[in-house]
Enzyme design. Sequence first.
Site, mmCIF file in Angstrom:
data_model
loop_
_atom_site.group_PDB
_atom_site.id
_atom_site.type_symbol
_atom_site.label_atom_id
_atom_site.label_comp_id
_atom_site.label_asym_id
_atom_site.label_seq_id
_atom_site.Cartn_x
_atom_site.Cartn_y
_atom_site.Cartn_z
ATOM 1 N N SER A 24 35.512 43.893 42.199
ATOM 2 C CA SER A 24 34.789 42.583 42.661
ATOM 3 C C SER A 24 35.374 41.749 42.942
ATOM 4 C CB SER A 24 34.715 42.751 40.599
ATOM 5 O OG SER A 24 35.497 42.761 39.464
ATOM 6 N N HIS A 42 30.215 47.907 41.876
ATOM 7 C CA HIS A 42 29.840 47.202 42.891
ATOM 8 C C HIS A 42 29.351 48.148 44.705
ATOM 9 C CE1 HIS A 42 30.596 43.891 40.663
ATOM 10 N NE2 HIS A 42 31.567 44.143 40.098
ATOM 11 N N LYS A 46 23.555 45.683 37.893
ATOM 12 C CA LYS A 46 23.860 44.963 39.052
ATOM 13 C C LYS A 46 22.439 45.348 40.417
ATOM 14 C CE LYS A 46 28.900 43.921 38.365
ATOM 15 N NZ LYS A 46 28.180 44.914 37.143
#
Length: 387
Positions: A179, A207, A237
Amino acid sequence: MKPENIFSALSALRQEGRLRQVQDLRMETASLGVDREGKRYIVFNSNDYLGMTHAKEVQEAAAKAVRFGTGSGGARLTSGAAFELSNLEKEIADFKHTEDAVIFNTGYMANLGVLYALAGKGDVIFSDELNHASIVDGCRISKAETTVYRHSDMADLERLLQTVPCEGQRFIVTDGVFSMDGDICPLPALAALKKDYRACLIVDDAHASGVIGRTGRGTAEYFRMAGIDVQVGTLSKAFGAEGGYIAASREICDYLRNTSRPFIFSTAISAVTGAAALAALRLLKAAPEKYLGRLRENTAYMRNLLTETGVGIAAGDTPIIPVAVGDEKEALATAEACRKEGILLSAIRPPSVPVGTSRIRLTVTAMHTKEEMKKAAAILIRHWRSK
């Protein structure tokens, strides 16, 4: 800490420029936010990679599910759960090509839950030095020994696998996409070491899911290979909701449901949240080229804008773009200067990164327009050059 020491600790943070405060922001669209004073910003510090939080179908699914209650009322093993959660687990497992999946309240809790439950006394966890804080804390609360290998350094990892005694099970744990820098773990080498040393490989795809891989399935699809025993992820996300999950074999998932305290003793996420995540996942599965194509086009466009002007960024395939600054005060000043001009960026500084490696982190989403990216790049470049 003694109560009388809290004030002095806060004072020290303030003097060091590290006292952080929450700044309220209401997102009007996936890329535009407004603060309490009515000032509007172009947002480049959100992880809403695909803009699913404002997708019509996602919001409609959430609104429809609200008739089942705004909360769940209890933990799943004691109070049951909304149908949407079990449906979501089935579709996550299908998406990740695993037998089963388990939903946790957050991605953070998913990492704590899997490491707490699976890694015990006599086991050894081999953890990348740049892993997310949730992995670090999961290692700490487990009863296993933890040893840290240099970031993505497979020679160092193999040295430790050879030399660190282990009476039980070896675990290798890593972020899929890191990240802070947006780089991708060396999965082929990790899978080979996992096989050679009979380790269990855990990859946090928070991610990566909805971001990399031909259809957004994450790190395994990006490298076109299998070999991951446990895939951890988040719904907050690319899937535009809240919550976390692990995807693995049926046996591992059943074991976690029965032994993982963060799962057992947490009130379940609501039907509203589950329905939103499920709708987002279905949108991605139905049209990956639509969402991923736009994200990748925007990522390449922003990267080109910055590299053409000599801004120091590392090459990469992900929408996480770190701009090297070095000094943390300069990073803060750059982010604040951009904020005053209506651009929200993240100043990443210690303790999130080592001293001397502070940076501005810019995150591109599928919903940013070219005009928004041009404006943000021009403002960032101007302040970066004047630092």
